[in-house]
Design a protein around this motif. Structure first.
Motif, PDB file in Angstrom:
ATOM      1  N   GLY A  45     -52.915 -93.889  51.169  1.00 20.98           N
ATOM      2  CA  GLY A  45     -52.830 -92.682  50.353  1.00 20.98           C
ATOM      3  C   GLY A  45     -53.961 -92.594  49.344  1.00 20.98           C
ATOM      4  O   GLY A  45     -55.054 -93.102  49.575  1.00 20.98           O
ATOM      5  N   ASP A 121     -42.508 -93.742  49.877  1.00 25.56           N
ATOM      6  CA  ASP A 121     -43.869 -94.212  50.120  1.00 25.56           C
ATOM      7  C   ASP A 121     -44.821 -93.891  48.971  1.00 25.56           C
ATOM      8  O   ASP A 121     -46.026 -93.826  49.153  1.00 25.56           O
ATOM      9  CB  ASP A 121     -44.422 -93.557  51.406  1.00 25.56           C
ATOM     10  CG  ASP A 121     -43.705 -94.060  52.651  1.00 25.56           C
ATOM     11  OD1 ASP A 121     -43.355 -95.252  52.670  1.00 25.56           O
ATOM     12  OD2 ASP A 121     -43.493 -93.269  53.583  1.00 25.56           O
ATOM     13  N   ARG A 164     -48.213 -89.976  50.668  1.00 26.82           N
ATOM     14  CA  ARG A 164     -48.075 -91.212  49.911  1.00 26.82           C
ATOM     15  C   ARG A 164     -48.627 -90.974  48.509  1.00 26.82           C
ATOM     16  O   ARG A 164     -49.377 -90.032  48.279  1.00 26.82           O
ATOM     17  CB  ARG A 164     -48.820 -92.364  50.597  1.00 26.82           C
ATOM     18  CG  ARG A 164     -48.222 -92.747  51.957  1.00 26.82           C
ATOM     19  CD  ARG A 164     -49.021 -93.859  52.615  1.00 26.82           C
ATOM     20  NE  ARG A 164     -48.432 -94.241  53.905  1.00 26.82           N
ATOM     21  CZ  ARG A 164     -47.514 -95.168  54.060  1.00 26.82           C
ATOM     22  NH1 ARG A 164     -47.070 -95.831  53.014  1.00 26.82           N
ATOM     23  NH2 ARG A 164     -47.030 -95.448  55.252  1.00 26.82           N
TER      24      ARG A 164
END
Length: 238
Positions: A45, A121, A164
């Motif tokens: 991410g 996440d 994320r």
């Protein structure tokens, strides 16, 4: 353009930076009495730098941007760990809520949340709640500025395209923005091909405006979003 920095005003940047570095498990970038930077990398991410810049005095304005942290499997244990690092309990009139409100060493409030599926996440920062006079409008503004896209949530929310990293939550403001500068703000980094004047025009078209603080010539530009929250637009890296 992309979201690069979460910036804290700090009387003692090194002390505050070291607290957040330990709290989030970040990687140190710079360490001086006048400025401290540490990097949060969310696997798969975004990469977000937390920057702590020295100011002579902290703004007395009510916080309009804060961090919500994941409590993990044991919220109580995570709260105890943060208290051990230098946080303190904070009563802001929250009453009986499922999150714990703490203050960092310079009094900035933050929350420790119970584990929730929506934050599976995200990494150590679950959300970045930002006060907004018009969440629908401001979600469109910040989506254009960052490239983050809408996700389901209690508030109008945006997430990095990877899904994320922290969720940017546009929360209905309890009161309009005062003239005092926010203690915490976000920085946007231009990419090669982004034209600063065109970005400035785009910000104005979407309800924001440029701020001229009279600090002399700077390598970045300072703006406010449509609700008055400050942000900086940094030049593209060479």
């Amino acid at each position: 353009m992309y979201l690069e920095n979460i910036v804290f005003d700090a009387v003692e940047p090194r002390r505050l930076g070291r607290f957040w570095e330990a709290a989030l498990g970040c990687e140190r970038l710079t360490d001086s009495v006048d400025g401290y930077e540490t990097r949060l990398t969310v696997e798969g991410g975004p990469v977000l730098d937390l920057c702590f810049q020295r100011v002579p005095d902290l703004s007395s304005s009510e916080p309009r941007l804060h961090l919500d942290l994941r409590g993990g499997a044991d919220q109580a244990a995570e709260t105890a760990r943060l208290l051990g690092l230098g946080a303190s309990h904070l009563d802001i009139g929250q009453g009986d809520v499922p999150w714990v409100v703490l203050a960092d060493p310079e009094g900035n409030p933050f929350c420790v949340l119970k584990d929730r599926g929506a934050y599976g996440d995200v990494g150590p920062i679950a959300a970045l709640p930002l006060d907004s006079a018009d969440p629908d409008r401001d979600a469109e503004f910040w989506s254009w500025l960052t490239g983050w896209t809408p996700v389901q949530g209690e508030f109008r929310s945006l997430s990095h395209p990877s899904r994320r990293g922290p969720i940017l939550e546009l929360c209905p403001e309890p009161a309009p923005k005062r003239t005092a500068k926010n203690r915490i703000h976000l920085d946007i980094r231009l990419e090669s091909g982004d034209r600063p004047d065109a970005v400035g025009a785009g910000i104005a078209e979407r309800g924001g405006h440029e701020i001229q603080p009279g600090w002399g010539e700077l390598p970045w530009r300072i703006y406010a979003d449509p609700s008055g929250n400050e942000l900086c637009v940094l030049p593209a890296r060479s």
